[in-house]
Design an enzyme around this catalytic site. Structure first.
Site, PDB file in Angstrom:
ATOM      1  CG  MET A   1      40.684  44.646  53.327  1.00 54.36           C
ATOM      2  SD  MET A   1      41.836  45.924  53.910  1.00 54.36           S
ATOM      3  CE  MET A   1      42.165  45.338  55.580  1.00 54.36           C
TER       4      MET A   1
ATOM      5  CB  VAL B   1      39.303  49.142  51.226  1.00 55.06           C
ATOM      6  CG1 VAL B   1      39.771  47.821  51.803  1.00 55.06           C
ATOM      7  CG2 VAL B   1      40.484  50.039  50.880  1.00 55.06           C
ATOM      8  CB  CYS B   2      35.650  45.241  49.165  1.00 51.14           C
ATOM      9  SG  CYS B   2      36.301  44.603  47.607  1.00 51.14           S
ATOM     10  CB  ALA B   3      36.907  40.807  51.313  1.00 49.90           C
TER      11      ALA B   3
ATOM     12  CD  GLU C   1      40.541  43.842  41.800  1.00 52.39           C
ATOM     13  OE1 GLU C   1      40.069  43.543  40.685  1.00 52.39           O
ATOM     14  OE2 GLU C   1      41.753  43.737  42.093  1.00 52.39           O
TER      15      GLU C   1
END
Length: 375
Positions: free
Chosen positions: A100, A72-74, A76
């Site tokens: 996210m 998971v990141c901010a 993608e």
């Protein structure tokens, strides 16, 4: 191994069903500490993407082989790169599609129950933000309460139920998320209801929502009774739906109570808050199921993923409803206020119609957890 994508809806289903999932969150530590994906069966580990640029060897031992893994990141992009590296190292992993941001915007519709004459009540759970919104459907008509800015979800859901949205209501002027109420009303020609004491600065037309108003949905007469209940804001208004549900807005939550300071008037409004919780709500039936506009922790979710509890149970269990001394109550409320919501003043002005940020700016304004409750 190929890298798969996992959608926010798929993660939401895992959270609700309490299915095991390991999350490798590669955002900066400060962002992670402020806000993350949570669930009773979620295991999560944070290491910033920039620490993995030279390889993923150091985190391999932290990643279980026996669990499903998602990176998971901010937004993608970074998660795809890390997932590719893990895949090349022999691990089966997915990445969160849309990052996210997608998690923050996902709404999970859950049926709460049937009302009389075939009417239905639905809750839309925004797991990534802790927001709760509602739809009452009766004989081809629908009312939406405390909607988020993801208006297409409500429009498409109503269409799937062959219902026309005729009323849109907000329990108060929201300060932690952008309301979609005005936009839904404009798109459907529905009546948009707002408490007038919260709407003194709005720049658009609305129908004044005051205590004693009755909004009827469908010709089978599902009634929404408005109950003036100030304290979170000066105009906060609760709704009793079909004598079964109490939509409490941000006045009463499952495990906490509303904060009275988002307009900088905590000392003035804490008395209103106590009057609502200790007098107005005490006059209601203990059998009413309280449905708030937010939840604070994942443990507040019921087995089906919904959030709600009988009013009588909350009077027995919620600490905020059991402080007999008024001075002690005032001290507890004003002494336990969390930080203000991110960009809360901009959000309030957007909900007033004073500013119209683009969609990307709106996303940025809402990032982070809700902070509507007294801790």
């Amino acid at each position: 191994m190929s890298v798969k994508e996992m959608t926010a809806k798929e993660i939401a289903q895992k959270v609700i069903k309490k299915e095991d999932l390991f999350i490798l969150d590669v955002r900066n530590q400060s962002d992670f500490n402020d806000w993350k994906i949570e669930g009773e069966s979620i295991e999560i580990f944070n290491t910033p993407y920039f620490d993995l640029l030279d390889g993923v060897e150091e985190v391999m031992e932290r990643i279980p082989v026996e669990k499903e893994v998602v990176v998971v990141c901010a937004k993608e992009g970074s998660s795809i790169l890390v997932a590719d590296m893990l895949s090349e190292a022999g691990r089966s992993v997915s990445y969160l599609k849309g990052g996210m941001k997608a998690w923050s915007e996902h709404l999970e519709p859950i049926k709460l129950g049937d009302l009389h004459d075939g009417a239905e009540m639905y809750q839309f759970v925004r797991l990534g933000k802790g927001c709760l919104s509602y739809m009452v459907i009766s004989n081809g008509e629908a009312a939406v309460i405390d909607s988020t800015r993801m208006t297409d979800v409500y429009l498409e859901f109503a269409a799937s139920k062959e219902a026309k949205i005729t009323h849109v209501l907000d329990t108060h002027l929201h300060a932690d998320h952008i309301s979609g109420g005005r936009q839904i009303a404009e798109q459907t020609n529905a009546t948009y209801w707002l408490p007038p004491k919260d709407a003194t600065e709005v720049t658009f037309a609305y129908q004044a929502l005051e205590g004693g108003n009755v909004v009827t949905i469908g010709n089978t007469a599902i009634d929404i009774h408005a109950l003036y209940s100030p304290g979170h804001t000066i105009g906060s208004t609760s709704f009793v739906v079909d004598e079964k549900y109490l939509l409490s807005g941000d006045i009463l939550f499952i495990d906490s109570i509303g904060r009275p300071d988002l307009a900088g008037l905590a000392e003035d409004w804490v008395g209103d808050l106590r009057e609502t919780l200790y007098n107005r709500y005490r006059q209601l039936s203990d059998e009413l199921i309280v449905l708030p506009s937010h939840f604070m922790i994942i443990e507040e979710l019921n087995e089906n993923g919904s959030v709600g509890k009988q009013l009588g149970t909350l009077f027995a269990e919620n600490h905020g409803l059991n402080i007999k001394d008024e001075k002690e109550f005032r001290a507890m409320v004003t002494g336990n206020l969390p930080p203000q919501p991110n960009a809360y003043q901009e959000i309030r002005e957007t909900n007033m119609g004073k500013m119209t940020p683009d969609s990307e700016k709106q996303r940025e304004m809402e990032i982070g957890p809700n902070r509507c409750a007294v801790r």
